[in-house]
Design a protein around this motif. Sequence first.
Motif, PDB file in Angstrom:
ATOM      1  N   CYS A  20       0.828  -1.207   0.000  1.00 50.48           N
ATOM      2  CA  CYS A  20       0.000   0.000   0.000  1.00 50.48           C
ATOM      3  C   CYS A  20       0.862   1.257   0.000  1.00 50.48           C
ATOM      4  N   LEU A  21       1.928   1.260   0.780  1.00 48.86           N
ATOM      5  CA  LEU A  21       2.818   2.418   0.826  1.00 48.86           C
ATOM      6  C   LEU A  21       3.507   2.620  -0.513  1.00 48.86           C
ATOM      7  N   MET A  22       3.892   1.548  -1.167  1.00 50.08           N
ATOM      8  CA  MET A  22       4.557   1.666  -2.462  1.00 50.08           C
ATOM      9  C   MET A  22       3.594   2.193  -3.514  1.00 50.08           C
ATOM     10  N   VAL A  23       2.337   1.773  -3.479  1.00 51.24           N
ATOM     11  CA  VAL A  23       1.345   2.280  -4.421  1.00 51.24           C
ATOM     12  C   VAL A  23       1.163   3.776  -4.231  1.00 51.24           C
ATOM     13  N   GLU A  24       1.058   4.250  -2.977  1.00 51.19           N
ATOM     14  CA  GLU A  24       0.898   5.674  -2.714  1.00 51.19           C
ATOM     15  C   GLU A  24       2.108   6.455  -3.200  1.00 51.19           C
ATOM     16  N   ALA A  25       3.310   5.912  -3.005  1.00 50.56           N
ATOM     17  CA  ALA A  25       4.523   6.613  -3.390  1.00 50.56           C
ATOM     18  C   ALA A  25       4.665   6.690  -4.901  1.00 50.56           C
ATOM     19  N   ASP A  26       4.106   5.731  -5.643  1.00 52.72           N
ATOM     20  CA  ASP A  26       4.283   5.682  -7.087  1.00 52.72           C
ATOM     21  C   ASP A  26       3.181   6.391  -7.860  1.00 52.72           C
ATOM     22  N   THR A  27       2.240   7.036  -7.221  1.00 55.00           N
ATOM     23  CA  THR A  27       1.100   7.589  -7.940  1.00 55.00           C
ATOM     24  C   THR A  27       1.398   8.907  -8.629  1.00 55.00           C
ATOM     25  N   CYS A  28       2.490   9.561  -8.308  1.00 53.48           N
ATOM     26  CA  CYS A  28       2.820  10.829  -8.953  1.00 53.48           C
ATOM     27  C   CYS A  28       4.292  10.831  -9.333  1.00 53.48           C
ATOM     28  N   LYS A  29       4.546  10.579 -10.605  1.00 54.94           N
ATOM     29  CA  LYS A  29       5.915  10.523 -11.102  1.00 54.94           C
ATOM     30  C   LYS A  29       6.201  11.771 -11.923  1.00 54.94           C
ATOM     31  N   PRO A  30       7.496  12.077 -12.128  1.00 53.91           N
ATOM     32  CA  PRO A  30       7.821  13.242 -12.965  1.00 53.91           C
ATOM     33  C   PRO A  30       7.137  13.144 -14.326  1.00 53.91           C
ATOM     34  N   SER A  31       6.641  14.276 -14.805  1.00 56.07           N
ATOM     35  CA  SER A  31       5.950  14.298 -16.098  1.00 56.07           C
ATOM     36  C   SER A  31       6.840  14.837 -17.207  1.00 56.07           C
ATOM     37  N   CYS A  53      19.134  27.914 -10.865  1.00 56.95           N
ATOM     38  CA  CYS A  53      19.267  26.956 -11.961  1.00 56.95           C
ATOM     39  C   CYS A  53      20.702  26.937 -12.459  1.00 56.95           C
ATOM     40  N   LYS A  54      21.099  25.775 -12.952  1.00 56.31           N
ATOM     41  CA  LYS A  54      22.444  25.601 -13.485  1.00 56.31           C
ATOM     42  C   LYS A  54      22.357  25.227 -14.964  1.00 56.31           C
ATOM     43  N   GLU A  55      23.222  25.838 -15.742  1.00 58.99           N
ATOM     44  CA  GLU A  55      23.273  25.609 -17.190  1.00 58.99           C
ATOM     45  C   GLU A  55      23.396  24.118 -17.501  1.00 58.99           C
ATOM     46  N   GLY A  56      22.481  23.625 -18.333  1.00 64.14           N
ATOM     47  CA  GLY A  56      22.543  22.250 -18.802  1.00 64.14           C
ATOM     48  C   GLY A  56      21.998  21.198 -17.855  1.00 64.14           C
ATOM     49  N   LYS A  57      21.728  21.554 -16.604  1.00 66.61           N
ATOM     50  CA  LYS A  57      21.177  20.574 -15.662  1.00 66.61           C
ATOM     51  C   LYS A  57      19.694  20.378 -15.963  1.00 66.61           C
ATOM     52  N   PHE A  58      19.249  19.136 -15.887  1.00 70.56           N
ATOM     53  CA  PHE A  58      17.844  18.843 -16.129  1.00 70.56           C
ATOM     54  C   PHE A  58      17.120  18.695 -14.795  1.00 70.56           C
ATOM     55  N   TYR A  59      15.961  19.356 -14.700  1.00 70.74           N
ATOM     56  CA  TYR A  59      15.150  19.348 -13.482  1.00 70.74           C
ATOM     57  C   TYR A  59      13.818  18.657 -13.773  1.00 70.74           C
ATOM     58  N   ASN A  60      13.384  17.797 -12.840  1.00 75.82           N
ATOM     59  CA  ASN A  60      12.086  17.137 -12.995  1.00 75.82           C
ATOM     60  C   ASN A  60      10.962  18.157 -12.887  1.00 75.82           C
ATOM     61  N   THR A  61       9.927  17.952 -13.693  1.00 78.69           N
ATOM     62  CA  THR A  61       8.697  18.726 -13.567  1.00 78.69           C
ATOM     63  C   THR A  61       7.562  17.748 -13.264  1.00 78.69           C
ATOM     64  N   TYR A  62       6.514  18.277 -12.612  1.00 80.86           N
ATOM     65  CA  TYR A  62       5.374  17.445 -12.206  1.00 80.86           C
ATOM     66  C   TYR A  62       4.082  18.152 -12.577  1.00 80.86           C
ATOM     67  N   LYS A  63       3.130  17.393 -13.112  1.00 86.17           N
ATOM     68  CA  LYS A  63       1.784  17.912 -13.359  1.00 86.17           C
ATOM     69  C   LYS A  63       0.802  17.284 -12.384  1.00 86.17           C
ATOM     70  N   CYS A  64       1.328  16.616 -11.380  1.00 85.62           N
ATOM     71  CA  CYS A  64       0.481  15.936 -10.398  1.00 85.62           C
ATOM     72  C   CYS A  64       1.031  16.205  -9.002  1.00 85.62           C
ATOM     73  N   VAL A  68      -3.336  13.165  -1.149  1.00 85.03           N
ATOM     74  CA  VAL A  68      -3.416  13.806   0.163  1.00 85.03           C
ATOM     75  C   VAL A  68      -4.168  12.893   1.115  1.00 85.03           C
ATOM     76  N   SER A  69      -3.585  12.716   2.284  1.00 85.16           N
ATOM     77  CA  SER A  69      -4.231  11.926   3.326  1.00 85.16           C
ATOM     78  C   SER A  69      -4.197  12.759   4.610  1.00 85.16           C
ATOM     79  N   ASN A  70      -4.527  12.158   5.701  1.00 94.30           N
ATOM     80  CA  ASN A  70      -4.417  12.897   6.960  1.00 94.30           C
ATOM     81  C   ASN A  70      -2.996  12.847   7.496  1.00 94.30           C
TER      82      ASN A  70
END
Length: 169
Positions: A20-31, A53-64, A68-70
């Motif tokens: 269950c914890l692994m499913v929650e952790a995997d639900t939002c990956k870099p887009s 920012c650093k020249e040429g470095k790639f940064y993850n972006t997220y659309k998710c 959210v839980s308690n």
Amino acid sequence: MKDFSTIFLFIFFVLVIIDCLMVEADTCKPSGKLKGKNPPPGKCNKGHDSDCCKEGKFYNTYKCSPPVSNHTKATLTLNGFDSGEEGGSPCECDDKKKRCMKYINIHGNGKIVKAKVVDECDSTMGCDDEHDFQPPCANNIVNASDAVWDDLGVCGDKRGEMKIYWSDT
């Protein structure tokens, strides 16, 4: 035989929880990825130890966002929200940002603090003038002012980054 079945049930229960914890952790990956570029001189706001920012470095972006839980895991970071500080540009609260101007509970350092969401960190864009030439945020960042850190009882050089949990109020 009773001991074997008890052990088996315990192991099964632990495996279910881990799954269950692994499913929650995997639900939002870099887009996607954003290629960094060096900011013009004096343009990156490094207040509160912010990264540039650093020249040429790639940064993850997220659309998710993570679900959210308690008890949602996140990293608390220090941010300034006054004019001229790294979070001091106009508030990014629009109709897509459902938590803006509402309260969340931040659980950290053995305390719970109720804080108002006044901005939401952009995890889809960055490395440009509008974002002070800072990289996009990860999708599990909670930026907080000095006042929140004060209420959590975290002083001086211990501020900056801290693992927390948060929840809606």
